[in-house]
Scaffold this active site. Structure first.
Site, mmCIF file in Angstrom:
data_model
loop_
_atom_site.group_PDB
_atom_site.id
_atom_site.type_symbol
_atom_site.label_atom_id
_atom_site.label_comp_id
_atom_site.label_asym_id
_atom_site.label_seq_id
_atom_site.Cartn_x
_atom_site.Cartn_y
_atom_site.Cartn_z
ATOM 1 N N ASP A 96 44.472 40.556 32.016
ATOM 2 C CA ASP A 96 45.675 40.183 32.757
ATOM 3 C C ASP A 96 46.050 38.745 32.407
ATOM 4 O O ASP A 96 45.223 37.833 32.564
ATOM 5 C CB ASP A 96 45.394 40.280 34.269
ATOM 6 C CG ASP A 96 46.461 41.098 34.983
ATOM 7 O OD1 ASP A 96 46.117 42.074 35.653
ATOM 8 O OD2 ASP A 96 47.648 40.743 34.819
ATOM 9 N N ASP A 189 51.497 39.429 33.677
ATOM 10 C CA ASP A 189 51.842 39.451 35.100
ATOM 11 C C ASP A 189 53.233 38.855 35.343
ATOM 12 O O ASP A 189 53.518 37.741 34.872
ATOM 13 C CB ASP A 189 50.788 38.613 35.834
ATOM 14 C CG ASP A 189 50.909 38.711 37.337
ATOM 15 O OD1 ASP A 189 50.760 39.831 37.860
ATOM 16 O OD2 ASP A 189 51.152 37.679 37.974
ATOM 17 N N GLU A 242 54.523 43.208 33.032
ATOM 18 C CA GLU A 242 54.912 43.667 34.372
ATOM 19 C C GLU A 242 56.262 43.016 34.639
ATOM 20 O O GLU A 242 56.347 41.783 34.761
ATOM 21 C CB GLU A 242 53.905 43.253 35.434
ATOM 22 C CG GLU A 242 54.312 43.790 36.795
ATOM 23 C CD GLU A 242 53.733 43.030 37.964
ATOM 24 O OE1 GLU A 242 53.512 41.816 37.846
ATOM 25 O OE2 GLU A 242 53.495 43.653 39.008
ATOM 26 N N HIS A 311 46.975 48.414 41.291
ATOM 27 C CA HIS A 311 46.324 47.689 42.391
ATOM 28 C C HIS A 311 47.313 47.159 43.421
ATOM 29 O O HIS A 311 46.905 46.598 44.444
ATOM 30 C CB HIS A 311 45.511 46.527 41.796
ATOM 31 C CG HIS A 311 46.389 45.536 41.123
ATOM 32 N ND1 HIS A 311 47.058 45.794 39.937
ATOM 33 C CD2 HIS A 311 46.770 44.299 41.489
ATOM 34 C CE1 HIS A 311 47.788 44.753 39.605
ATOM 35 N NE2 HIS A 311 47.644 43.830 40.525
ATOM 36 N N ASP A 312 48.619 47.324 43.118
ATOM 37 C CA ASP A 312 49.642 46.847 44.061
ATOM 38 C C ASP A 312 50.284 47.987 44.835
ATOM 39 O O ASP A 312 51.115 47.729 45.723
ATOM 40 C CB ASP A 312 50.780 46.142 43.310
ATOM 41 C CG ASP A 312 50.358 44.824 42.713
ATOM 42 O OD1 ASP A 312 50.958 44.424 41.692
ATOM 43 O OD2 ASP A 312 49.417 44.206 43.250
HETATM 44 O O1 TEU Z 1 52.646 41.611 41.104
HETATM 45 C C1 TEU Z 1 53.987 41.182 41.194
HETATM 46 C C2 TEU Z 1 54.688 41.950 42.199
HETATM 47 O O2 TEU Z 1 55.870 41.880 42.323
HETATM 48 C C3 TEU Z 1 53.872 42.862 43.045
HETATM 49 O O3 TEU Z 1 52.907 42.002 43.599
HETATM 50 C C4 TEU Z 1 54.653 43.484 44.136
HETATM 51 O O4 TEU Z 1 55.962 43.414 43.860
HETATM 52 C C5 TEU Z 1 54.300 42.735 45.391
HETATM 53 O O5 TEU Z 1 53.381 43.570 46.002
HETATM 54 C C6 TEU Z 1 55.458 42.318 46.200
HETATM 55 O O6 TEU Z 1 56.092 43.458 46.744
HETATM 56 C C7 TEU Z 1 51.816 40.836 40.268
HETATM 57 C C8 TEU Z 1 50.397 41.330 40.475
HETATM 58 O O7 TEU Z 1 50.305 42.700 40.071
HETATM 59 C C9 TEU Z 1 50.071 41.179 41.942
HETATM 60 O O8 TEU Z 1 48.788 41.733 42.230
HETATM 61 C C10 TEU Z 1 50.086 39.705 42.275
HETATM 62 O O9 TEU Z 1 49.924 39.553 43.682
HETATM 63 C C11 TEU Z 1 51.433 39.068 41.882
HETATM 64 O O10 TEU Z 1 51.917 39.462 40.611
HETATM 65 C C12 TEU Z 1 51.255 37.561 41.782
HETATM 66 O O11 TEU Z 1 50.440 37.277 40.689
#
Ligand code: TEU
Ligand code: CA
Length: 530
Positions: A96, A189, A242, A311-312
């Protein structure tokens, strides 16, 4: 690029994958101990969520040292061993790359905060904050002494200033550091928000005020072109971005061979069909909207990174299937769809065994910084307690972060894990499914084998044939074969209203007669020579 179109990617969230030393926290040695399992799936690449040094405010997406390993996860030697052991099994690793922000405990930020002339402009400081708001809710600025710094995520994640050439220099060096260690590339990211064109106030909007000043800016393209030319093209690499709120046109601007800034990108459109405005206000899942969105991205984008979990995101069966009455069927139906689509398939740890959302019973069980921040905001704006708690239960990222379920007693750790284990591990776990011929696990293995075997599944053109309220039917074709994929998203039997030709390749339900009626959550793939 051709190489990257062939792969199947498995995402590991290190904190929750396997604990090897009994501290309740997943670690790199734990991953190494499971490499034979990962190889047995038939995947080619592991996307490893952050293992860098971090205070874990956002579980590693807040990096305090890009060139060192979080001691909770192990050592640099462990990381070397993982890269080598994975390589010996034909598995490559992408890491990442979190370069929109660092941790506020990174030495760069500590010096920047102290107004060290070299580091002050590594970050974005303003006398007075503008009106921008954070992805995690609330203001995107925090005051230190006589100035404010920008953080589009938590206040412990200060945004880097990409207008500063020193930042570019630092990140190029960090990327080389890891590529020279033998990693295969990066999952980048929130890569499409890293360049802030201006710091003016944003237009009034419910969420992400200010996004028009940093989302998908030309400056971001310049940065990616530089990283491509001056780092990535010196290696054989794999990059996936992403890209929040990205459109199909913007996706092509990033990945088409003519620009080739990234090999592919994650879009969010299909993952937002069951929400209004933002993900915390869930609506009823409408399969037809899901199908239309998938079809749009299949038809309009040069190459897709296909995913239903990470993971999100909450677990896909609990969201798009039926984790109560048709757990196995809907898990396999979603797997059939994922591997029927054109593009690179991504499996998130636990998806291959049908892990579901976790029954959290109290806010203290949530560990995610975003969940707690949103809960506090919901409380402040007067959303009733039981309603805001239900919002968290349905949407929290912690649904995807409960320990990987290796056995009926979970098997993740010999001690209490850092986050509650899903009680479903009793019935949903790797060990039981290894010895069950028609388990979800063995079904995913078959899907991966089919994809590796059939060119038409990897490269065939996509054409949607039928999208009703519940049934999705499409075909994939190349010069020699066509494959028909049909998925029933409902708990009711549904008629197949189109003529399907060919031999049954795979189905998620054993039947005597595969007639023109789909059972609840039934999915089928047929193949036919042209
Ligand atoms: O995620 C970006 C992001 O937009 C998501 O976290 C999601 O949109 C968020 O839950 C808000 O709704 C990336 C990573 O995948 C995430 O785990 C990190 O928290 C974020 O960036 C910051 O690095
Ligand atoms: Ca551990």
């Amino acid at each position: 690029m051709a190489l990257n179109q062939d792969v199947v990617v498995y995402q590991i969230y290190p904190r929750s994958f396997k604990d090897s030393n009994g501290d309740g926290i997943g670690d790199i040695k734990g991953i190494i101990s499971k490499l034979d399992y990962i190889r047995s799936l038939g995947v080619d690449v592991i996307w490893l969520s952050p293992v860098y040094k971090s205070p874990n405010d956002d579980n590693g997406y807040d990096i305090s040292d890009y060139k060192d390993i979080n001691p909770e996860y192990g050592t640099m030697q462990d990381m070397h061993k993982l890269i080598i052991e994975a390589g010996l099994r034909g598995i490559k690793i992408i890491m990442d790359l979190v370069i929109n922000h660092t941790s506020d405990e990174h030495e760069w930020f500590i010096k920047s905060k102290a107004k060290d002339p070299k580091y002050r402009d590594y970050y974005i400081w303003k006398e007075k904050p503008n009106n921008w708001t954070s992805f995690f809710g609330g203001k995107a600025w925090t005051k230190v002494d006589d100035a404010y710094y920008l953080h589009l995520f938590s206040k412990k994640q200060p945004d880097l200033n990409w207008k500063n050439p020193e930042v570019m220099k630092e990140i190029k060096e960090i990327m080389r550091f890891w590529l020279d260690k033998g990693i295969y590339g990066f999952r980048c990211d929130v890569i499409n928000i890293i360049y802030k064109t201006s710091l003016e106030n944003g237009k009034k909007r419910l969420v992400l005020v200010g996004k028009e000043h940093y989302h998908q800016q030309e400056g971001m393209h310049e940065i990616l072109k530089t990283l491509r030319k001056e780092v990535l093209d010196d290696y054989e690499t794999f990059t996936v971005g992403e890209t929040v709120m990205v459109t199909t046109k913007q996706a092509n601007d990033l990945i088409m061979p003519v620009r080739h800034e990234l090999d592919m990108i994650f879009s969010f459109s299909h993952m937002e069909v069951d929400q209004v405005n933002n993900k915390w206000f869930k609506t009823k899942f409408k399969p037809k909207k899901f199908m239309k969105t998938l079809t749009k991205w299949q038809n309009e984008v040069y190459w897709n990174a296909n995913y239903f979990e990470n993971h999100d995101q909450p677990r896909s069966i609990s969201r798009f299937g039926d984790d109560q009455n048709y757990h196995d069927e809907s898990a396999k139906m979603l797997g059939t769809l994922l591997f029927g689509l054109k593009g690179t398939p991504y499996i998130y740890q636990g998806q291959e065994i049908g892990m579901t959302n976790c029954p959290f019973n109290d806010m203290s069980e949530f560990k995610d910084v975003e969940t707690h921040r949103i809960y506090d905001i919901a409380k402040k704006i007067g959303i009733p307690k039981n309603m805001r708690f239900k919002m968290m239960q349905k949407t929290s990222r912690d649904n995807a972060r409960t320990p990987m379920q290796w056995s009926s007693s979970c098997g993740f750790s010999t001690t209490t894990p850092w986050i509650k284990a899903n009680p479903s591990c009793e019935k949903i776990n790797v060990l039981d499914q290894e010895t069950t011929a028609d388990s979800i696990l063995n079904y995913y293995r078959k899907l991966i084998q089919l994809r590796n075997k059939h060119h038409v599944l990897r490269y065939g053109t996509f054409e949607s044939l039928y999208e009703s309220k519940s049934v999705y039917a499409f075909r994939r074709f190349d010069d020699d074969h066509e494959v028909f994929v049909i998925c029933n998203f409902s708990k009711k039997p549904k008629k197949i209203k189109i003529y399907i030709k060919g031999k049954l390749l795979i189905s998620n339900i054993r039947k005597k007669d595969y007639n023109h009626v789909l059972a609840p959550y039934e999915a089928r793939m047929y193949i036919k020579e042209i």
